[in-house]
Design a protein around this motif. Structure first.
Motif, PDB file in Angstrom:
ATOM      1  N   GLN A  27       0.826  -1.210   0.000  1.00  0.00           N
ATOM      2  CA  GLN A  27       0.000   0.000   0.000  1.00  0.00           C
ATOM      3  C   GLN A  27       0.859   1.258   0.000  1.00  0.00           C
ATOM      4  O   GLN A  27       0.577   2.226  -0.713  1.00  0.00           O
ATOM      5  CB  GLN A  27      -0.911   0.009   1.226  1.00  0.00           C
ATOM      6  N   LEU A  28       1.919   1.241   0.801  1.00  0.00           N
ATOM      7  CA  LEU A  28       2.782   2.414   0.896  1.00  0.00           C
ATOM      8  C   LEU A  28       3.566   2.619  -0.403  1.00  0.00           C
ATOM      9  O   LEU A  28       3.759   3.753  -0.850  1.00  0.00           O
ATOM     10  CB  LEU A  28       3.727   2.262   2.089  1.00  0.00           C
ATOM     11  N   ILE A  29       3.996   1.536  -1.019  1.00  0.00           N
ATOM     12  CA  ILE A  29       4.649   1.641  -2.328  1.00  0.00           C
ATOM     13  C   ILE A  29       3.711   2.274  -3.341  1.00  0.00           C
ATOM     14  O   ILE A  29       4.114   3.131  -4.145  1.00  0.00           O
ATOM     15  CB  ILE A  29       5.119   0.247  -2.804  1.00  0.00           C
ATOM     16  N   ASP A  30       2.453   1.873  -3.309  1.00  0.00           N
ATOM     17  CA  ASP A  30       1.461   2.431  -4.233  1.00  0.00           C
ATOM     18  C   ASP A  30       1.321   3.940  -4.033  1.00  0.00           C
ATOM     19  O   ASP A  30       1.224   4.709  -5.005  1.00  0.00           O
ATOM     20  CB  ASP A  30       0.119   1.737  -4.019  1.00  0.00           C
ATOM     21  N   LEU A  31       1.325   4.387  -2.770  1.00  0.00           N
ATOM     22  CA  LEU A  31       1.253   5.823  -2.488  1.00  0.00           C
ATOM     23  C   LEU A  31       2.514   6.549  -2.949  1.00  0.00           C
ATOM     24  O   LEU A  31       2.457   7.609  -3.584  1.00  0.00           O
ATOM     25  CB  LEU A  31       1.057   6.050  -0.991  1.00  0.00           C
ATOM     26  N   LEU A  32       3.658   5.970  -2.636  1.00  0.00           N
ATOM     27  CA  LEU A  32       4.916   6.610  -2.997  1.00  0.00           C
ATOM     28  C   LEU A  32       5.112   6.672  -4.502  1.00  0.00           C
ATOM     29  O   LEU A  32       5.761   7.582  -5.021  1.00  0.00           O
ATOM     30  CB  LEU A  32       6.087   5.859  -2.356  1.00  0.00           C
ATOM     31  N   ASN A  33       4.549   5.734  -5.205  1.00  0.00           N
ATOM     32  CA  ASN A  33       4.705   5.658  -6.659  1.00  0.00           C
ATOM     33  C   ASN A  33       4.081   6.856  -7.367  1.00  0.00           C
ATOM     34  O   ASN A  33       4.356   7.097  -8.548  1.00  0.00           O
ATOM     35  CB  ASN A  33       4.089   4.366  -7.177  1.00  0.00           C
ATOM     36  N   LEU A  38       9.968  -8.371  -2.472  1.00  0.00           N
ATOM     37  CA  LEU A  38      11.368  -8.232  -2.835  1.00  0.00           C
ATOM     38  C   LEU A  38      12.029  -7.110  -2.038  1.00  0.00           C
ATOM     39  O   LEU A  38      13.178  -7.230  -1.608  1.00  0.00           O
ATOM     40  CB  LEU A  38      11.483  -7.959  -4.341  1.00  0.00           C
ATOM     41  N   ALA A  39      11.285  -6.027  -1.809  1.00  0.00           N
ATOM     42  CA  ALA A  39      11.820  -4.921  -1.000  1.00  0.00           C
ATOM     43  C   ALA A  39      12.065  -5.375   0.439  1.00  0.00           C
ATOM     44  O   ALA A  39      13.078  -5.007   1.051  1.00  0.00           O
ATOM     45  CB  ALA A  39      10.857  -3.739  -1.034  1.00  0.00           C
ATOM     46  N   LEU A  40      11.158  -6.158   0.994  1.00  0.00           N
ATOM     47  CA  LEU A  40      11.343  -6.674   2.351  1.00  0.00           C
ATOM     48  C   LEU A  40      12.542  -7.613   2.426  1.00  0.00           C
ATOM     49  O   LEU A  40      13.335  -7.551   3.368  1.00  0.00           O
ATOM     50  CB  LEU A  40      10.075  -7.387   2.819  1.00  0.00           C
ATOM     51  N   LEU A  41      12.692  -8.466   1.414  1.00  0.00           N
ATOM     52  CA  LEU A  41      13.820  -9.387   1.401  1.00  0.00           C
ATOM     53  C   LEU A  41      15.136  -8.617   1.348  1.00  0.00           C
ATOM     54  O   LEU A  41      16.047  -8.858   2.142  1.00  0.00           O
ATOM     55  CB  LEU A  41      13.692 -10.328   0.193  1.00  0.00           C
ATOM     56  N   CYS A  92      14.197   0.846   0.618  1.00  0.00           N
ATOM     57  CA  CYS A  92      14.876  -0.077  -0.278  1.00  0.00           C
ATOM     58  C   CYS A  92      14.208  -0.065  -1.645  1.00  0.00           C
ATOM     59  O   CYS A  92      14.879  -0.031  -2.680  1.00  0.00           O
ATOM     60  CB  CYS A  92      14.858  -1.481   0.311  1.00  0.00           C
ATOM     61  N   TRP A  93      12.876  -0.053  -1.667  1.00  0.00           N
ATOM     62  CA  TRP A  93      12.152   0.009  -2.945  1.00  0.00           C
ATOM     63  C   TRP A  93      12.478   1.294  -3.690  1.00  0.00           C
ATOM     64  O   TRP A  93      12.675   1.272  -4.913  1.00  0.00           O
ATOM     65  CB  TRP A  93      10.639  -0.088  -2.696  1.00  0.00           C
ATOM     66  N   LEU A  94      12.550   2.422  -2.982  1.00  0.00           N
ATOM     67  CA  LEU A  94      12.876   3.684  -3.650  1.00  0.00           C
ATOM     68  C   LEU A  94      14.273   3.632  -4.265  1.00  0.00           C
ATOM     69  O   LEU A  94      14.494   4.141  -5.365  1.00  0.00           O
ATOM     70  CB  LEU A  94      12.790   4.839  -2.653  1.00  0.00           C
ATOM     71  N   ARG A  95      15.235   3.043  -3.553  1.00  0.00           N
ATOM     72  CA  ARG A  95      16.595   2.969  -4.093  1.00  0.00           C
ATOM     73  C   ARG A  95      16.661   2.050  -5.313  1.00  0.00           C
ATOM     74  O   ARG A  95      17.322   2.359  -6.302  1.00  0.00           O
ATOM     75  CB  ARG A  95      17.564   2.476  -3.014  1.00  0.00           C
ATOM     76  N   TYR A  96      15.974   0.896  -5.235  1.00  0.00           N
ATOM     77  CA  TYR A  96      16.046  -0.122  -6.282  1.00  0.00           C
ATOM     78  C   TYR A  96      14.777  -0.163  -7.139  1.00  0.00           C
ATOM     79  O   TYR A  96      14.508  -1.181  -7.761  1.00  0.00           O
ATOM     80  CB  TYR A  96      16.269  -1.497  -5.651  1.00  0.00           C
ATOM     81  N   ARG A  97      14.044   0.918  -7.169  1.00  0.00           N
ATOM     82  CA  ARG A  97      12.716   0.906  -7.787  1.00  0.00           C
ATOM     83  C   ARG A  97      12.730   0.356  -9.210  1.00  0.00           C
ATOM     84  O   ARG A  97      11.911  -0.506  -9.562  1.00  0.00           O
ATOM     85  CB  ARG A  97      12.143   2.319  -7.785  1.00  0.00           C
ATOM     86  N   PHE A  98      13.632   0.847 -10.048  1.00  0.00           N
ATOM     87  CA  PHE A  98      13.659   0.383 -11.438  1.00  0.00           C
ATOM     88  C   PHE A  98      13.902  -1.115 -11.518  1.00  0.00           C
ATOM     89  O   PHE A  98      13.283  -1.821 -12.309  1.00  0.00           O
ATOM     90  CB  PHE A  98      14.745   1.119 -12.227  1.00  0.00           C
ATOM     91  N   ARG A  99      14.801  -1.609 -10.697  1.00  0.00           N
ATOM     92  CA  ARG A  99      15.139  -3.033 -10.743  1.00  0.00           C
ATOM     93  C   ARG A  99      14.010  -3.880 -10.173  1.00  0.00           C
ATOM     94  O   ARG A  99      13.616  -4.909 -10.752  1.00  0.00           O
ATOM     95  CB  ARG A  99      16.431  -3.284  -9.979  1.00  0.00           C
TER      96      ARG A  99
END
Length: 454
Positions: free
Chosen positions: A44-50, A110-113, A84-91
């Protein structure tokens, strides 16, 4: 295409089972969000940040306020995962789109891992997701296209490649995938660096001196320093080493009038006041009343009394006329893209583009032009950004100097003593440039411009 060795690429399962939320035998503790629920919260938070409608830290704070079910041990897991998702978002997005199923949940897992969350968190839910995770952790980053591999937007990669070449693109792109260290500036108005280090050690917080910064410490881990009595008593401020070095380039004398033209919340203003031992005068200017309101309690906590704040409408506010030709030092920390701070603010690389860069360039030229009017004969103008792009740095300074022969460039090594310099900065260069990959600080740029005596 830029080469890659990907030494820090997290295509692997983390070995540690740190951080919590787990009760006996791996079961969720009473009152905690379930393992699958945590994955959902991250999604949910990724969706907001996106949507990139504002700074990531503000979005995360609002999300936590709206979701009180996330406890004190769950929030760090979620926050680390989304950064982590923000840093590696494209990947991460590239790998998630290459599989079937809800991409947001796969991105969250994947971000949690990769952020080091314990296995019961990121392995919760669909078995097919875990089978996909087992496949993607063995993919070599070298086999990916430019954006997923460097995790930089194409516009930024093109700028870096044109201005610095492929080796710098490689080193920079890998450096900003790492989290920044925690640096503090010792408030020498109240305590020495040695005494602060000892006091922190007594609280179980490890720290080390930063070479070239006599009033700084680098703290191990991420302790909640803001909650300590030491912080509340004004013994230190959290401040990146690079920010401390460019503050020292102001080199104020105790009797000086110093103007911090774009003071913001006043981190550099406080550092300058400490260098002046609370003597002389420091004027903190900003167009935001809200930012200056944050500065005032910081100044009170630090024991700073030699300051004055003024909210201005813009850089040409007529109320600045009274300072024309009177300031010994004018610090101009201009608004910029912030591309030197991507370790701390990874969302900036998605919230900036070539259009915003062009708009910032216009603002930077206007600000340095107006700020220069405050500098007295034989005074100094210190131009600073937290960007690594030449568009915002050397080119602005060069254009200003071409239009203002009454100013000359002073080499940064003439201002900073040999024992108070960043060890990896180019001492042959006239202007100071700091890179995050050097391990000393965020990316910063500074130029010292001296006005002629007459």
């Amino acid at each position: 295409m830029v080469g890659s060795n990907q030494k820090n690429t997290p295509f692997r399962k983390p070995q540690s089972n740190k951080a919590g939320g787990r009760g006996r035998a791996g079961e969720p503790r009473q009152g905690a969000v379930s393992r699958f629920g945590l994955v959902s919260q991250v999604a949910q938070l990724i969706d907001l940040l996106n949507q990139f409608e504002g700074p990531a830290d503000a979005t995360i704070s609002r999300f936590f306020k709206d979701h009180p079910e996330l406890g004190g041990r769950d929030r760090p897991l979620v926050a680390e995962a989304v950064y982590c998702w923000l840093r590696y978002r494209f990947r991460i997005n590239h790998l998630a789109q290459a599989a079937e199923g809800p991409p947001l949940m796969r991105q969250a897992k994947l971000a949690l891992l990769w952020s080091g969350a314990p296995e019961p968190v990121w392995s919760a839910g669909r078995q097919s997701d875990n089978e996909w995770l087992s496949r993607v952790i063995n993919i070599s980053a070298d086999d990916l296209a430019s954006e997923p591999r460097t995790c930089l937007p194409d516009w930024l990669t093109a700028k870096l490649l044109d201005q610095f070449g492929p080796d710098r693109v490689e080193s920079f792109s890998q450096a900003v995938l790492k989290a920044a260290p925690l640096d503090v500036r010792v408030n020498t108005l109240k305590i020495t660096a040695g005494d602060l280090q000892q006091a922190l050690a007594g609280m179980g917080v490890k720290s080390e001196p930063i070479e070239g910064l006599p009033d700084a410490l680098r703290v191990e881990g991420k302790p909640a320093l803001g909650k300590t009595d030491l912080f509340q008593d004004g013994a230190f401020e959290v401040q990146d080493a690079g920010s401390q070095w460019v503050s020292r380039l102001v080199a104020p004398r105790r009797s000086d009038l110093v103007v911090d033209f774009c003071a913001g919340a006043g981190g550099k203003t406080l550092a300058i006041a400490a260098l002046m031992k609370n003597t002389g005068r420091v004027v903190a200017l900003d167009t935001s009343e809200r930012r200056l309101q944050k500065f005032r309690p910081r100044a009170a906590r630090a024991g700073m009394s030699n300051f004055y704040t003024l909210v201005i409408n813009d850089e040409a506010d007529p109320r600045l006329n009274k300072y024309y030709g009177k300031a010994d030092r004018v610090l101009v920390d201009v608004p910029c893209t912030g591309m030197g701070t991507l370790r701390r603010n990874p969302d900036l690389k998605f919230r900036q583009d070539l259009q915003s860069l062009a708009e910032l360039n216009e603002k930077q030229m206007s600000i340095i032009e107006q700020a220069s009017k405050l500098v007295k004969p034989d005074g100094r103008l210190i131009y600073v950004t937290c960007s690594v792009l030449q568009d915002e740095n050397e080119r602005v300074v060069e254009a200003f100097l071409a239009a203002h022969p009454e100013f000359r460039l002073r080499r940064w090594t003439e201002v900073l003593n040999p024992n108070e310099r960043p060890q990896k900065a180019d001492t042959a260069a006239d202007m100071l440039r700091l890179w995050p990959e050097d391990g000393e600080s965020d990316g910063f740029f500074a130029a010292v411009l001296q006005r002629s005596k007459a």
